[in-house]
Design a protein around this motif. Structure first.
Motif, PDB file in Angstrom:
ATOM      1  N   THR A 199     -15.485  -6.279   0.606  1.00 24.73           N
ATOM      2  CA  THR A 199     -14.416  -6.876  -0.218  1.00 24.73           C
ATOM      3  C   THR A 199     -15.020  -7.479  -1.487  1.00 24.73           C
ATOM      4  O   THR A 199     -16.085  -8.101  -1.433  1.00 24.73           O
ATOM      5  CB  THR A 199     -13.678  -7.984   0.584  1.00 24.73           C
ATOM      6  OG1 THR A 199     -13.357  -7.474   1.860  1.00 24.73           O
ATOM      7  CG2 THR A 199     -12.409  -8.446  -0.134  1.00 24.73           C
ATOM      8  N   CYS A 200     -14.308  -7.311  -2.598  1.00 24.02           N
ATOM      9  CA  CYS A 200     -14.780  -7.886  -3.867  1.00 24.02           C
ATOM     10  C   CYS A 200     -14.145  -9.264  -4.077  1.00 24.02           C
ATOM     11  O   CYS A 200     -12.951  -9.443  -3.830  1.00 24.02           O
ATOM     12  CB  CYS A 200     -14.369  -6.952  -5.006  1.00 24.02           C
ATOM     13  SG  CYS A 200     -14.738  -7.613  -6.641  1.00 24.02           S
TER      14      CYS A 200
ATOM     15  N   ARG B  90     -11.390   6.964  -3.588  1.00 24.39           N
ATOM     16  CA  ARG B  90     -10.267   7.117  -2.670  1.00 24.39           C
ATOM     17  C   ARG B  90      -9.374   8.292  -3.099  1.00 24.39           C
ATOM     18  O   ARG B  90      -9.022   9.141  -2.304  1.00 24.39           O
ATOM     19  CB  ARG B  90      -9.446   5.823  -2.722  1.00 24.39           C
ATOM     20  CG  ARG B  90      -9.155   5.260  -1.373  1.00 24.39           C
ATOM     21  CD  ARG B  90      -8.585   3.873  -1.517  1.00 24.39           C
ATOM     22  NE  ARG B  90      -9.418   2.915  -0.824  1.00 24.39           N
ATOM     23  CZ  ARG B  90      -9.315   1.610  -0.951  1.00 24.39           C
ATOM     24  NH1 ARG B  90      -8.433   1.097  -1.778  1.00 24.39           N
ATOM     25  NH2 ARG B  90     -10.095   0.813  -0.262  1.00 24.39           N
TER      26      ARG B  90
ATOM     27  N   ASP C 120      -8.562  -4.961  -1.121  1.00 26.25           N
ATOM     28  CA  ASP C 120      -9.855  -4.528  -1.664  1.00 26.25           C
ATOM     29  C   ASP C 120     -10.555  -5.652  -2.409  1.00 26.25           C
ATOM     30  O   ASP C 120     -11.779  -5.727  -2.450  1.00 26.25           O
ATOM     31  CB  ASP C 120      -9.638  -3.355  -2.627  1.00 26.25           C
ATOM     32  CG  ASP C 120      -8.985  -2.196  -1.915  1.00 26.25           C
ATOM     33  OD1 ASP C 120      -9.610  -1.671  -0.982  1.00 26.25           O
ATOM     34  OD2 ASP C 120      -7.841  -1.846  -2.266  1.00 26.25           O
ATOM     35  N   CYS C 121      -9.743  -6.509  -3.020  1.00 28.54           N
ATOM     36  CA  CYS C 121     -10.316  -7.560  -3.857  1.00 28.54           C
ATOM     37  C   CYS C 121      -9.482  -8.825  -3.679  1.00 28.54           C
ATOM     38  O   CYS C 121      -8.240  -8.757  -3.642  1.00 28.54           O
ATOM     39  CB  CYS C 121     -10.260  -7.059  -5.310  1.00 28.54           C
ATOM     40  SG  CYS C 121     -10.807  -8.242  -6.534  1.00 28.54           S
TER      41      CYS C 121
ATOM     42  N   HIS D  86     -15.843  -2.578  -9.225  1.00 29.65           N
ATOM     43  CA  HIS D  86     -15.485  -2.410  -7.808  1.00 29.65           C
ATOM     44  C   HIS D  86     -14.214  -1.580  -7.689  1.00 29.65           C
ATOM     45  O   HIS D  86     -14.124  -0.657  -6.869  1.00 29.65           O
ATOM     46  CB  HIS D  86     -15.290  -3.786  -7.162  1.00 29.65           C
ATOM     47  CG  HIS D  86     -15.086  -3.728  -5.670  1.00 29.65           C
ATOM     48  ND1 HIS D  86     -13.844  -3.589  -5.085  1.00 29.65           N
ATOM     49  CD2 HIS D  86     -15.974  -3.777  -4.635  1.00 29.65           C
ATOM     50  CE1 HIS D  86     -13.977  -3.573  -3.764  1.00 29.65           C
ATOM     51  NE2 HIS D  86     -15.260  -3.678  -3.463  1.00 29.65           N
ATOM     52  N   MET D  87     -13.263  -1.890  -8.548  1.00 29.24           N
ATOM     53  CA  MET D  87     -11.995  -1.149  -8.530  1.00 29.24           C
ATOM     54  C   MET D  87     -12.250   0.325  -8.832  1.00 29.24           C
ATOM     55  O   MET D  87     -11.759   1.220  -8.140  1.00 29.24           O
ATOM     56  CB  MET D  87     -11.045  -1.780  -9.552  1.00 29.24           C
ATOM     57  CG  MET D  87      -9.664  -1.181  -9.606  1.00 29.24           C
ATOM     58  SD  MET D  87      -9.582   0.251 -10.677  1.00 29.24           S
ATOM     59  CE  MET D  87      -9.525  -0.491 -12.277  1.00 29.24           C
TER      60      MET D  87
ATOM     61  N   THR E 212     -14.139   2.105  -5.894  1.00 28.96           N
ATOM     62  CA  THR E 212     -13.330   2.208  -4.670  1.00 28.96           C
ATOM     63  C   THR E 212     -12.125   3.109  -4.882  1.00 28.96           C
ATOM     64  O   THR E 212     -11.874   4.045  -4.110  1.00 28.96           O
ATOM     65  CB  THR E 212     -12.839   0.789  -4.267  1.00 28.96           C
ATOM     66  OG1 THR E 212     -13.937  -0.107  -4.318  1.00 28.96           O
ATOM     67  CG2 THR E 212     -12.201   0.774  -2.910  1.00 28.96           C
ATOM     68  N   TYR E 213     -11.399   2.827  -5.933  1.00 29.39           N
ATOM     69  CA  TYR E 213     -10.132   3.534  -6.170  1.00 29.39           C
ATOM     70  C   TYR E 213     -10.381   5.002  -6.560  1.00 29.39           C
ATOM     71  O   TYR E 213      -9.736   5.919  -6.048  1.00 29.39           O
ATOM     72  CB  TYR E 213      -9.360   2.755  -7.230  1.00 29.39           C
ATOM     73  CG  TYR E 213      -8.212   3.491  -7.868  1.00 29.39           C
ATOM     74  CD1 TYR E 213      -6.972   3.565  -7.223  1.00 29.39           C
ATOM     75  CD2 TYR E 213      -8.347   4.100  -9.107  1.00 29.39           C
ATOM     76  CE1 TYR E 213      -5.910   4.239  -7.807  1.00 29.39           C
ATOM     77  CE2 TYR E 213      -7.286   4.765  -9.703  1.00 29.39           C
ATOM     78  CZ  TYR E 213      -6.081   4.842  -9.045  1.00 29.39           C
ATOM     79  OH  TYR E 213      -5.037   5.496  -9.619  1.00 29.39           O
TER      80      TYR E 213
ATOM     81  N   GLU F  28      -6.529  -6.350   4.686  1.00 26.05           N
ATOM     82  CA  GLU F  28      -7.664  -5.534   4.209  1.00 26.05           C
ATOM     83  C   GLU F  28      -7.509  -5.216   2.724  1.00 26.05           C
ATOM     84  O   GLU F  28      -7.656  -4.063   2.300  1.00 26.05           O
ATOM     85  CB  GLU F  28      -7.799  -4.245   5.018  1.00 26.05           C
ATOM     86  CG  GLU F  28      -8.090  -4.509   6.481  1.00 26.05           C
ATOM     87  CD  GLU F  28      -8.215  -3.212   7.264  1.00 26.05           C
ATOM     88  OE1 GLU F  28      -9.350  -2.750   7.430  1.00 26.05           O
ATOM     89  OE2 GLU F  28      -7.180  -2.684   7.674  1.00 26.05           O
TER      90      GLU F  28
ATOM     91  N   TYR G 288      -5.354   0.520  -4.858  1.00 24.78           N
ATOM     92  CA  TYR G 288      -6.359  -0.546  -4.805  1.00 24.78           C
ATOM     93  C   TYR G 288      -5.566  -1.847  -4.854  1.00 24.78           C
ATOM     94  O   TYR G 288      -4.765  -2.052  -5.764  1.00 24.78           O
ATOM     95  CB  TYR G 288      -7.302  -0.425  -6.005  1.00 24.78           C
ATOM     96  CG  TYR G 288      -8.430  -1.432  -6.046  1.00 24.78           C
ATOM     97  CD1 TYR G 288      -9.650  -1.173  -5.421  1.00 24.78           C
ATOM     98  CD2 TYR G 288      -8.293  -2.641  -6.734  1.00 24.78           C
ATOM     99  CE1 TYR G 288     -10.702  -2.084  -5.475  1.00 24.78           C
ATOM    100  CE2 TYR G 288      -9.335  -3.554  -6.793  1.00 24.78           C
ATOM    101  CZ  TYR G 288     -10.543  -3.273  -6.163  1.00 24.78           C
ATOM    102  OH  TYR G 288     -11.572  -4.182  -6.228  1.00 24.78           O
TER     103      TYR G 288
ATOM    104  N   LYS H  37       0.824  -1.218   0.000  1.00 20.78           N
ATOM    105  CA  LYS H  37       0.000   0.000   0.000  1.00 20.78           C
ATOM    106  C   LYS H  37       0.855   1.264   0.000  1.00 20.78           C
ATOM    107  O   LYS H  37       0.434   2.285  -0.529  1.00 20.78           O
ATOM    108  CB  LYS H  37      -0.955  -0.002   1.203  1.00 20.78           C
ATOM    109  CG  LYS H  37      -2.022  -1.070   1.092  1.00 20.78           C
ATOM    110  CD  LYS H  37      -2.960  -1.036   2.277  1.00 20.78           C
ATOM    111  CE  LYS H  37      -3.849  -2.264   2.260  1.00 20.78           C
ATOM    112  NZ  LYS H  37      -4.700  -2.377   3.444  1.00 20.78           N
TER     113      LYS H  37
END
Ligand code: F6P
Length: 404
Positions: free
Chosen positions: A380-381, A220, A195-196, A212-213, A216-217, A193, A231, A162
């Motif tokens: 979570t995906c 963010r 994301d996917c 989803h990406m 979420t991304y 944690e 992500y 990350k």
């Protein structure tokens, strides 16, 4: 079986955390009963060639104290050799000669499903063995030493990614070992944690992952005061797409057990996401709004795959695996003494040693996908449309199932 005076210790298949604790558990428990234990080096290759060795290493107190249980890998060494596949019609006779040469009465063998199948095979050829479950893939029926260490390392790798992901606003795909099951990707991914999380038990719909990406991304980065976001996707190497096709590179060849070497799932995912990012008209707008857009140079967010490979099973053993390894190794000796050859150690709980036939223990166990919907409800995906978590509340009466 006649009384056991000497046990041979073998570790086989892929190495991992906790194996040195298994070796020490065997050696120290055996010693407590006046039984000697020796290393048969380098897995089944060493067993086959035992007759030609000049000497074997005796696991006496001094030698055992030089083995560090908290380090992964195995002091006994490994190979991916299946005895039944060795091109020598006298292979079992040769093994028995080797065992006789060094006065070895029985074997304690730590390994996964292939290793376990050889345990069964050796048993049918009159060689008494106990199997101690080992595989970072966690695909056996009982817990296997090495799983917890690998899960922890995956979680650390995914978490650490990350920092670079955030610095470069990249989507990062971490491809991890685990063969055809997703236990390590799932537990390591949740631990970080991610994301996917993409696992072989759930064929992947890339449109779902992309949506989803994107949500979420994009959110963010847009919400960040410094316009930073990443992500993280953790993918198990044996993943399949929605049509059930395996996504790894089929040109990678096979190992000595005859299994395909899995690699390439991360690359495949990157390509799928890049394709969608390039053709999505909203992406340019996102890049502009977030001040990232540079015509001809930086028009879409970058996606990179990272493959730690063998690092996920290297380095240190988790304390849990040292605990399990010690207990399972020691329990293996006790089961052998009780005439329970042909079985796999399951666990030690209080003064009970649980075991099961090795032929049963090595049956593949995948992720229980009923649980996945719970993580989906938490955001979570898993590469499919989220499902409702259909739970049932069950009251536990009496003792609680113990993990430690
Ligand atoms: O089975 C354990 C495992 O680590 C798998 O997760 C992985 O696919 C494989 O071993 C890699 O094996 P090798 O060390 O032979 O490359």
């Amino acid at each position: 079986m006649a009384s056991i005076k000497r046990i041979g210790v073998i570790t086989s298949g892929g190495d991992c955390g906790g194996l040195n604790a298994v070796i020490k558990g065997v050696a120290r428990e055996a010693y407590a009963f006046g039984i000697e234990s020796v290393v048969i080096p380098n897995g089944y290759a060493g067993l086959y060639n035992l007759v030609e060795l000049e000497d074997v290493v005796l696991l006496n107190a001094e030698r055992v104290s030089r083995i560090e249980a908290s380090l992964a890998g195995s002091e006994a060494g490994h190979s991916r050799v299946k005895i039944s596949k060795i091109a020598d019609p006298n292979r079992y006779k040769r093994i028995k000669e080797g065992l006789k040469k060094f006065g070895i009465d029985a074997l304690i063998i730590s390994g996964g499903d292939d290793t376990g199948s050889v345990v069964v095979d050796l048993g049918t050829h009159g060689i008494p063995c106990i199997h101690v479950p080992k595989t970072m893939d966690l695909d056996l029926q009982p817990y296997s030493v090495g799983g917890d260490s690998a899960v922890n390392r995956i979680a650390i790798f995914a978490r650490d990614l990350k920092t670079t992901g955030l610095s470069h606003n990249r989507v990062l795909v971490l491809e991890v070992f685990g063969r055809y099951v997703g236990h390590t990707a799932l537990r390591g991914g949740v631990g970080a944690e991610a994301d996917c999380i993409l696992i072989p038990e759930i064929p992947v719909d890339f449109d779902v992952v992309y949506e989803h990406m994107k949500t979420t991304y994009f959110n963010r980065v847009m919400r960040s005061d410094v316009k930073a976001g990443t992500y993280i996707i953790v993918v198990a190497e044996g993943m399949k797409n929605a049509s059930g096709e395996e996504l790894y590179d089929h040109s990678a060849g096979v190992d000595a057990f005859g299994h395909k070497k899995l690699a390439g799932a991360g690359k495949y995912i990157r390509q799928q996401l890049e394709k969608r990012l390039k053709s999505d008209p909203e992406v340019k707008e996102f890049m502009r709004k977030t001040g990232m857009y540079a015509p001809g140079v930086y028009e879409t967010p970058e996606v990179r795959e990272v493959t730690p490979g063998h690092l996920v099973r290297s380095g240190g053993s988790s304390a849990f695996d040292v605990n399990f390894g010690y207990r399972a190794g020691a329990a293996g000796v006790l089961l052998l003494m009780d005439g329970k050859a042909g079985n796999t150690v399951v666990n030690v709980e209080g003064k009970k040693i649980f075991y099961m036939p090795t032929a049963e223990a090595i049956k593949q166990r995948g992720v229980d996908i009923d649980e996945i919907a719970l993580f989906e409800s938490l955001g979570t995906c898993f590469g499919r449309r989220p499902e409702k978590f259909g739970y049932e509340s069950v009251e536990v009466k009496g003792s609680v199932h113990r993990h430690l």
